[in-house]
Scaffold this active site. Structure first.
Site, PDB file in Angstrom:
ATOM      1  N   GLU A  43       0.804  -1.226   0.000  1.00  0.00           N
ATOM      2  CA  GLU A  43       0.000   0.000   0.000  1.00  0.00           C
ATOM      3  C   GLU A  43       0.833   1.272   0.000  1.00  0.00           C
ATOM      4  O   GLU A  43       0.413   2.316  -0.513  1.00  0.00           O
ATOM      5  CB  GLU A  43      -0.956   0.029   1.200  1.00  0.00           C
ATOM      6  CG  GLU A  43      -2.125  -0.938   1.086  1.00  0.00           C
ATOM      7  CD  GLU A  43      -1.813  -2.329   1.614  1.00  0.00           C
ATOM      8  OE1 GLU A  43      -0.623  -2.604   1.910  1.00  0.00           O
ATOM      9  OE2 GLU A  43      -2.749  -3.143   1.727  1.00  0.00           O
ATOM     10  N   PHE A 105     -12.036  -6.973  13.934  1.00  0.00           N
ATOM     11  CA  PHE A 105     -11.005  -7.472  13.037  1.00  0.00           C
ATOM     12  C   PHE A 105     -10.593  -6.380  12.047  1.00  0.00           C
ATOM     13  O   PHE A 105     -11.429  -5.770  11.396  1.00  0.00           O
ATOM     14  CB  PHE A 105     -11.534  -8.700  12.286  1.00  0.00           C
ATOM     15  CG  PHE A 105     -10.569  -9.218  11.255  1.00  0.00           C
ATOM     16  CD1 PHE A 105      -9.323  -9.713  11.641  1.00  0.00           C
ATOM     17  CD2 PHE A 105     -10.879  -9.201   9.913  1.00  0.00           C
ATOM     18  CE1 PHE A 105      -8.415 -10.178  10.700  1.00  0.00           C
ATOM     19  CE2 PHE A 105      -9.981  -9.661   8.956  1.00  0.00           C
ATOM     20  CZ  PHE A 105      -8.747 -10.154   9.354  1.00  0.00           C
ATOM     21  N   GLN A 106      -9.318  -6.152  11.937  1.00  0.00           N
ATOM     22  CA  GLN A 106      -8.736  -5.130  11.050  1.00  0.00           C
ATOM     23  C   GLN A 106      -9.301  -3.730  11.295  1.00  0.00           C
ATOM     24  O   GLN A 106      -9.482  -2.949  10.362  1.00  0.00           O
ATOM     25  CB  GLN A 106      -8.885  -5.535   9.578  1.00  0.00           C
ATOM     26  CG  GLN A 106      -8.092  -6.798   9.281  1.00  0.00           C
ATOM     27  CD  GLN A 106      -7.866  -7.056   7.812  1.00  0.00           C
ATOM     28  OE1 GLN A 106      -8.707  -6.748   6.985  1.00  0.00           O
ATOM     29  NE2 GLN A 106      -6.729  -7.641   7.487  1.00  0.00           N
ATOM     30  N   LYS A 155     -17.498  -0.148   6.060  1.00  0.00           N
ATOM     31  CA  LYS A 155     -17.972  -1.065   5.029  1.00  0.00           C
ATOM     32  C   LYS A 155     -19.477  -0.931   4.767  1.00  0.00           C
ATOM     33  O   LYS A 155     -19.931  -0.976   3.621  1.00  0.00           O
ATOM     34  CB  LYS A 155     -17.634  -2.501   5.437  1.00  0.00           C
ATOM     35  CG  LYS A 155     -17.968  -3.512   4.363  1.00  0.00           C
ATOM     36  CD  LYS A 155     -17.424  -4.892   4.703  1.00  0.00           C
ATOM     37  CE  LYS A 155     -17.686  -5.839   3.530  1.00  0.00           C
ATOM     38  NZ  LYS A 155     -17.165  -7.196   3.805  1.00  0.00           N
ATOM     39  N   MET A 473      24.593   7.899   2.607  1.00  0.00           N
ATOM     40  CA  MET A 473      24.342   9.153   3.324  1.00  0.00           C
ATOM     41  C   MET A 473      24.610   8.976   4.815  1.00  0.00           C
ATOM     42  O   MET A 473      25.176   9.846   5.471  1.00  0.00           O
ATOM     43  CB  MET A 473      22.897   9.601   3.061  1.00  0.00           C
ATOM     44  CG  MET A 473      22.535  10.938   3.657  1.00  0.00           C
ATOM     45  SD  MET A 473      23.622  12.263   3.119  1.00  0.00           S
ATOM     46  CE  MET A 473      22.774  12.886   1.704  1.00  0.00           C
TER      47      MET A 473
HETATM   48  C1  LIG Z   1      18.962  13.881   2.382  1.00  0.00           C
HETATM   49  C2  LIG Z   1      18.275  15.193   2.246  1.00  0.00           C
HETATM   50  C3  LIG Z   1      19.023  16.357   2.098  1.00  0.00           C
HETATM   51  C4  LIG Z   1      18.394  17.587   1.887  1.00  0.00           C
HETATM   52  N1  LIG Z   1      19.177  18.684   1.649  1.00  0.00           N
HETATM   53  C5  LIG Z   1      18.589  19.833   1.220  1.00  0.00           C
HETATM   54  C6  LIG Z   1      19.367  20.941   0.761  1.00  0.00           C
HETATM   55  O1  LIG Z   1      20.595  20.920   0.738  1.00  0.00           O
HETATM   56  N2  LIG Z   1      18.708  22.044   0.319  1.00  0.00           N
HETATM   57  C7  LIG Z   1      17.337  22.116   0.294  1.00  0.00           C
HETATM   58  O2  LIG Z   1      16.808  23.115  -0.172  1.00  0.00           O
HETATM   59  N3  LIG Z   1      16.604  21.111   0.751  1.00  0.00           N
HETATM   60  C8  LIG Z   1      17.182  19.965   1.211  1.00  0.00           C
HETATM   61  N4  LIG Z   1      16.393  18.914   1.615  1.00  0.00           N
HETATM   62  C9  LIG Z   1      14.916  19.081   1.591  1.00  0.00           C
HETATM   63  C10 LIG Z   1      14.402  19.800   2.810  1.00  0.00           C
HETATM   64  O3  LIG Z   1      14.281  18.871   3.851  1.00  0.00           O
HETATM   65  C11 LIG Z   1      13.008  20.431   2.519  1.00  0.00           C
HETATM   66  O4  LIG Z   1      12.139  19.459   2.044  1.00  0.00           O
HETATM   67  C12 LIG Z   1      13.060  21.537   1.483  1.00  0.00           C
HETATM   68  O5  LIG Z   1      14.137  22.399   1.722  1.00  0.00           O
HETATM   69  C13 LIG Z   1      11.756  22.329   1.510  1.00  0.00           C
HETATM   70  O6  LIG Z   1      11.589  22.992   0.315  1.00  0.00           O
HETATM   71  P1  LIG Z   1      10.707  24.307   0.211  1.00  0.00           P
HETATM   72  O7  LIG Z   1      11.197  25.335   1.157  1.00  0.00           O
HETATM   73  O8  LIG Z   1      10.679  24.640  -1.226  1.00  0.00           O
HETATM   74  O9  LIG Z   1       9.295  23.911   0.776  1.00  0.00           O
HETATM   75  P2  LIG Z   1       8.142  22.912   0.350  1.00  0.00           P
HETATM   76  O10 LIG Z   1       8.123  21.807   1.320  1.00  0.00           O
HETATM   77  O11 LIG Z   1       8.137  22.595  -1.084  1.00  0.00           O
HETATM   78  O12 LIG Z   1       6.898  23.818   0.739  1.00  0.00           O
HETATM   79  C14 LIG Z   1       6.325  24.671  -0.156  1.00  0.00           C
HETATM   80  C15 LIG Z   1       6.017  26.008   0.469  1.00  0.00           C
HETATM   81  O13 LIG Z   1       5.334  26.754  -0.517  1.00  0.00           O
HETATM   82  C16 LIG Z   1       4.046  27.119  -0.065  1.00  0.00           C
HETATM   83  N5  LIG Z   1       3.135  27.008  -1.191  1.00  0.00           N
HETATM   84  C17 LIG Z   1       2.493  25.920  -1.668  1.00  0.00           C
HETATM   85  N6  LIG Z   1       1.742  26.228  -2.725  1.00  0.00           N
HETATM   86  C18 LIG Z   1       1.903  27.562  -2.918  1.00  0.00           C
HETATM   87  C19 LIG Z   1       1.385  28.484  -3.868  1.00  0.00           C
HETATM   88  N7  LIG Z   1       0.541  28.111  -4.840  1.00  0.00           N
HETATM   89  N8  LIG Z   1       1.768  29.776  -3.773  1.00  0.00           N
HETATM   90  C20 LIG Z   1       2.613  30.193  -2.792  1.00  0.00           C
HETATM   91  N9  LIG Z   1       3.118  29.358  -1.869  1.00  0.00           N
HETATM   92  C21 LIG Z   1       2.785  28.062  -1.945  1.00  0.00           C
HETATM   93  C22 LIG Z   1       3.725  26.199   1.070  1.00  0.00           C
HETATM   94  O14 LIG Z   1       2.840  26.826   1.967  1.00  0.00           O
HETATM   95  C23 LIG Z   1       5.106  25.941   1.674  1.00  0.00           C
HETATM   96  O15 LIG Z   1       5.445  26.939   2.602  1.00  0.00           O
HETATM   97  C24 LIG Z   1      16.993  17.677   1.877  1.00  0.00           C
HETATM   98  C25 LIG Z   1      16.246  16.536   2.071  1.00  0.00           C
HETATM   99  C26 LIG Z   1      16.862  15.299   2.222  1.00  0.00           C
HETATM  100  C27 LIG Z   1      16.007  14.087   2.381  1.00  0.00           C
HETATM  101  C1  LIG Z   2      12.515   4.889   5.425  1.00  0.00           C
HETATM  102  C2  LIG Z   2      13.814   5.511   5.793  1.00  0.00           C
HETATM  103  N1  LIG Z   2      14.618   4.917   6.701  1.00  0.00           N
HETATM  104  C3  LIG Z   2      15.804   5.480   7.022  1.00  0.00           C
HETATM  105  C4  LIG Z   2      16.219   6.654   6.461  1.00  0.00           C
HETATM  106  C5  LIG Z   2      17.560   7.287   6.841  1.00  0.00           C
HETATM  107  N2  LIG Z   2      18.455   7.316   5.674  1.00  0.00           N
HETATM  108  C6  LIG Z   2      18.605   8.420   4.925  1.00  0.00           C
HETATM  109  S1  LIG Z   2      19.624   8.188   3.614  1.00  0.00           S
HETATM  110  C7  LIG Z   2      19.900   6.587   4.043  1.00  0.00           C
HETATM  111  C8  LIG Z   2      20.803   5.710   3.208  1.00  0.00           C
HETATM  112  C9  LIG Z   2      20.293   5.478   1.849  1.00  0.00           C
HETATM  113  O1  LIG Z   2      21.064   4.478   1.230  1.00  0.00           O
HETATM  114  P1  LIG Z   2      21.012   4.250  -0.340  1.00  0.00           P
HETATM  115  O2  LIG Z   2      19.624   4.144  -0.795  1.00  0.00           O
HETATM  116  O3  LIG Z   2      21.924   3.116  -0.687  1.00  0.00           O
HETATM  117  O4  LIG Z   2      21.573   5.612  -0.910  1.00  0.00           O
HETATM  118  P2  LIG Z   2      23.047   6.237  -0.885  1.00  0.00           P
HETATM  119  O5  LIG Z   2      23.064   7.242   0.211  1.00  0.00           O
HETATM  120  O6  LIG Z   2      24.012   5.134  -0.645  1.00  0.00           O
HETATM  121  O7  LIG Z   2      23.186   6.873  -2.222  1.00  0.00           O
HETATM  122  C10 LIG Z   2      19.206   6.265   5.211  1.00  0.00           C
HETATM  123  C11 LIG Z   2      19.264   4.955   5.873  1.00  0.00           C
HETATM  124  C12 LIG Z   2      15.317   7.250   5.548  1.00  0.00           C
HETATM  125  N3  LIG Z   2      15.595   8.425   4.981  1.00  0.00           N
HETATM  126  N4  LIG Z   2      14.153   6.657   5.210  1.00  0.00           N
END
Ligand SMILES: Cc1cc2nc3c(=O)[nH]c(=O)nc-3n(C[C@H](O)[C@H](O)[C@H](O)COP(=O)(O)OP(=O)(O)OC[C@H]3O[C@@H](n4cnc5c(N)ncnc54)[C@H](O)[C@@H]3O)c2cc1C
Ligand SMILES: Cc1ncc(C[n+]2csc(CCOP(=O)(O)OP(=O)(O)O)c2C)c(N)n1
Ligand SMILES: [Mg+2]
Lengths: 565, 164
Positions: A43, A105-106, A155, A473
């Site tokens: 799912e 159930f469920q 349901k 990572m």
């Molecule tokens: C491993 C990892 C590393 C990351 N590293 C980075 C990084 O280096 N840099 C980075 O930027 N992010 C990074 N992120 C992502 C970070 O966690 C956030 O998800 C991201 O920065 C949020 O983006 P955003 O500010 O564009 O907001 P979003 O989450 O896209 O939110 C959108 C915003 O826009 C508003 N909005 C929505 N629709 C409208 C509209 N029609 N008009 C006006 N406003 C609107 C909403 O209210 C909200 O405030 C990383 C994520 C991961 C998993």
């Molecule tokens: C469901 C979930 N569990 C744990 C994490 C924490 N986490 C972030 S990146 C990462 C490693 C990802 O490994 P891989 O897919 O091999 O990517 P790589 O960083 O090696 O490119 C983990 C465990 C997560 N983001 N999501």
């Protein structure tokens, strides 16, 4: 009534998995052809498929899951959509209404479980309400700040022998929910004044430009002002990635020039971005000299973490249109001389780092090279659906997105396992487009069972598995903060992915030399009607740079394993 | 700082849990919370007292406004307002203590609403600090068996109203 309402809403596909509480609904699905149901293998994948459809089109995707375990399996996908503000309608089955509360159930309290991760949820108490609740669900999901809506249906609300009058409402009004339709003109004027006086401006735009369909307006505005543009991870593609004025992503793994420009800016125009902690680094050191204009549709995003000097609540598209008009009408011009100096400075930063990485002399491929090749082979026009980890950051940094809605990834929640179902959701709706899933050997195994769904529905996506044989990572953080104690970040006992995908009926390729990469990738994309899984061996020791120094300012970054700003 | 936030809420099942859930989910604190239907049976009125700096309280009102079931929100503490809380308190009361307690009740305009040979139950209405003061002054003389407080309800002074 449920299926009819979905049809009348114009829904073409729903993604789901049947179970006891939904048998009436599944029987109704069987007896019609308007709404096609896609049977996933878990799912969570159904929710990611619906979510990716929404990210690619702006319209709410629909998932259908049964009560109990079906519903709880969907929670991760609902939360993923919620954190990234993605419109989605998730219909969950529920036990008969007279059994609710009896540990039947469920039975799980899906309203309670989903409450913190939905924009809203409904429980159907009377079958006659089904059409109007479904209409409301779509309306709430798609308007204002988008988000997922759960509709929980016991349901006995779908018993086929019970007949009720049916009418699908054309529109809905809710007295307690009135999404804002335009920005305050006075505030926009204030912002424009500041913009025309700015000497070191930066436009910082995010997911609100993508989901707000405002990338044309953003591009026009930036062009007429000659301002540099940086995008968040969620905002990539909102401004053309190959344009000179684009300075790359900002934040934790943002480009050197984007983070330096932010730190030294005197004006930041934030559009549909939420000053996430992965962007700002330490809030008290954030952009010390900048005044901030913040456009967001959600007042709660404004001044939440960083105080805005000029808040503008409204949809990005409409606000930007008005801004552009006001600038055209204004007698003032942007300060060209100051901007020229500013651009010189930015170009200097750009040439200092500019996305360089060390290419090894050995045959070990760098993950960056793989993404650059993908960008080249697909001409920057593919849908790139990513999982979570280093590979995601490399994809964000090195793929040049020229169009919005093409970069599809889980940013706010960072859900491993998102990539493959997301690619499937896109391919289902854009059968002729190139759809790539960039993943790691860790992430792909979180939803690998969906290769079977791909076979059933003929979804020839291209999976690029950047195989570094580790949870890269995690390992990077352990290298940097835990003296390289690699606690549980290795993946020994990896499967033979080529054999595995062949067993699912697809094409597998193993690539371990850079010299073979281009040929293999071109071949993979030329096999239009086959799913190709490329297991690509990349340097297991590579780190993602730049990387902001924890608790520092925007400008404090590691630029390589040895070099710091 | 302490704030009194008043909310008009759809009188729907689950609406209250959304409000309470929001507070715990976002780490806002609730000092007291009262809720009851209004003269319009489709609406409930909820009063919550909370503490936090301006930024937190601004977020609380914005986040409350975002809930689909929330129709209107005001921070009563931003203007002139009246706040009241009801308390019932059961005290050990025998011998000469009875007269003493009665006198204190009168001073605070409390009412004795139930009596047994050994106890008094007193009802007191007022702002929360008045109730606190009453408990404090009784604490020195009588032994308190049970306290039940309704939580704060508030309304703006003057012609300002919170309605549809
Ligand atoms: C491993 C990892 C590393 C990351 N590293 C980075 C990084 O280096 N840099 C980075 O930027 N992010 C990074 N992120 C992502 C970070 O966690 C956030 O998800 C991201 O920065 C949020 O983006 P955003 O500010 O564009 O907001 P979003 O989450 O896209 O939110 C959108 C915003 O826009 C508003 N909005 C929505 N629709 C409208 C509209 N029609 N008009 C006006 N406003 C609107 C909403 O209210 C909200 O405030 C990383 C994520 C991961 C998993
Ligand atoms: C469901 C979930 N569990 C744990 C994490 C924490 N986490 C972030 S990146 C990462 C490693 C990802 O490994 P891989 O897919 O091999 O990517 P790589 O960083 O090696 O490119 C983990 C465990 C997560 N983001 N999501
Ligand atoms: Mg890996």
């Amino acid at each position: 009534m449920v299926v009819r309402a979905l049809r009348d809403e114009g829904v073409k596909h729903i993604y789901g998995y049947p179970g006891g509480a939904l048998l009436h609904v599944y029987d109704a699905l069987f007896q019609q052809d308007d709404v096609q149901h896609v049977l996933v293998r878990h799912e969570q994948a159904a929710t990611h498929m619906a979510d990716a459809y929404a990210r690619a089109t702006g319209k709410a995707g629909v998932a259908l899951v049964t009560s109990g375990p079906g519903a709880t399996n969907a929670v991760t996908g609902i939360a993923t959509a919620f954190t990234d503000s993605i419109p989605m309608v998730v219909i969950t089955g529920q036990v008969m209404s007279h059994l609710i509360g009896e540990d039947a159930f469920q039975e799980t309290d899906m309203l309670g479980i989903s409450r913190p991760v939905v924009k809203h949820n409904f429980s159907v108490r009377n079958p006659e309400e089904i059409p109007s609740i479904i209409k409301k669900a779509f309306y709430i999901a798609e308007t204002g700040r988008p988000g997922p809506v759960v509709v929980d249906i016991p349901k006995d609300m779908t018993t086929p022998t019970d007949r009720y009058p049916y009418e699908y409402p054309k529109s809905v009004k809710l007295r307690s929910y009135n999404p804002i339709s335009r920005g305050h003109s006075g505030q926009i004027r204030k912002a424009v004044d500041m913009m025309l006086q700015a000497r070191r401006p930066v436009i910082y735009s995010g997911g609100g430009v993508i989901m707000g369909d405002a990338s044309a307006e953003l591009t026009e505005l930036a062009k007429m002002l000659n301002f540099p543009v940086t995008n968040t991870l969620m905002g990539l593609g909102g401004y053309p990635g190959t344009d000179r004025q684009f300075v790359g992503m900002l934040g934790m793994h943002g480009s050197y020039e984007a983070n330096m420009a932010m730190h030294h800016a005197d004006l930041i125009l934030a559009i549909g971005a939420r000053f996430d902690d992965r962007v700002t680094n330490a809030v008290d050191k954030f952009c010390p000299t900048a005044r901030i204009v913040h456009i967001d549709i959600d007042p709660a995003s404004i001044s939440k973490t960083v105080r805005a000097d000029v808040p503008i609540v409204g949809p990005s598209k409409v606000v930007l249109e008005e801004m552009i008009e006001q600038i055209k009408d204004s007698k003032k011009q942007p300060d060209a001389a100051a901007l020229e100096t500013w651009w010189k400075q930015i170009e200097e930063w750009r040439s200092r780092h500019g996305g360089r990485y060390e290419t090894a002399d050995s045959e070990l491929m760098k993950p960056q090279q793989v993404i650059e090749m993908l960008s080249k082979v697909t001409g920057g026009d593919a849908f790139v659906c990513s999982d979570v980890g280093q590979h995601q950051m490399f994809a964000a940094q090195y793929y040049k997105f020229n169009k919005p809605n093409r970069w599809i990834n889980s940013g706010g929640l960072g859900t491993m396992g998102f990539g493959l179902p997301a690619a499937m959701g896109v391919k289902m709706n854009f059968p002729d487009a190139d759809v790539a899933c960039v993943t790691g050997e860790g992430s792909i195994q979180m939803n690998i069972q969906e290769l079977s769904t791909c076979k059933q529905y003929d979804l020839p996506v291209k999976v690029l598995c950047l195989n570094n044989q580790s949870l890269g990572m995690v390992r990077q953080w352990q290298d940097m903060n835990y003296e390289s104690r690699h606690s549980q970040s290795y993946m020994k006992s990896l499967p033979d992915f080529v054999k595995l995908v062949e067993a699912y009926g697809h094409v597998g390729m193993k690539v371990d030399k850079y010299a073979d990469l281009e040929g293999a990738m071109r071949e993979a994309f030329s096999l239009k009607d086959r799913l190709v899984f490329m297991d690509i061996a990349v340097d297991p020791f590579e780190h993602v740079y730049p990387m902001q120094v924890p608790r520092g300012a925007m400008r404090d970054m590691w630029l390589s394993k040895t070099e710091r700003t | 700082m302490r704030h009194i936030i008043s909310v008009l809420l759809e009188n729907e099942p689950g609406a209250l849990s959304r409000v309470v859930g929001l507070f715990s989910q976002r780490n806002y604190n609730i000092e007291s919370l009262t809720v009851a239907p209004t003269e319009d049976s489709t609406l409930s009125r909820l009063t919550v007292t909370t503490t936090g700096d301006d930024r937190v309280v601004e977020q609380i009102t914005k986040q409350l406004n975002k809930l689909i079931d929330v129709v209107k929100v005001v921070d009563l503490s931003e203007g002139e307002h009246i706040e009241r809380e009801l308390m019932m308190i059961k005290l050990k009361a025998n011998g000469q203590m009875r007269a003493e307690i009665k006198r204190t009740c009168d001073i605070f305009r409390g009412q004795i609403i139930d009596v047994t040979p050994n106890t008094y139950t007193v009802q007191l209405v007022g702002a929360s600090d008045k109730l606190d003061a009453f408990i404090a002054s009784l604490g020195n003389m009588a032994s308190i068996m049970e306290v039940v407080r309704s939580g704060v309800s508030g309304i703006a002074r003057g012609e300002k109203v919170l309605s549809l």
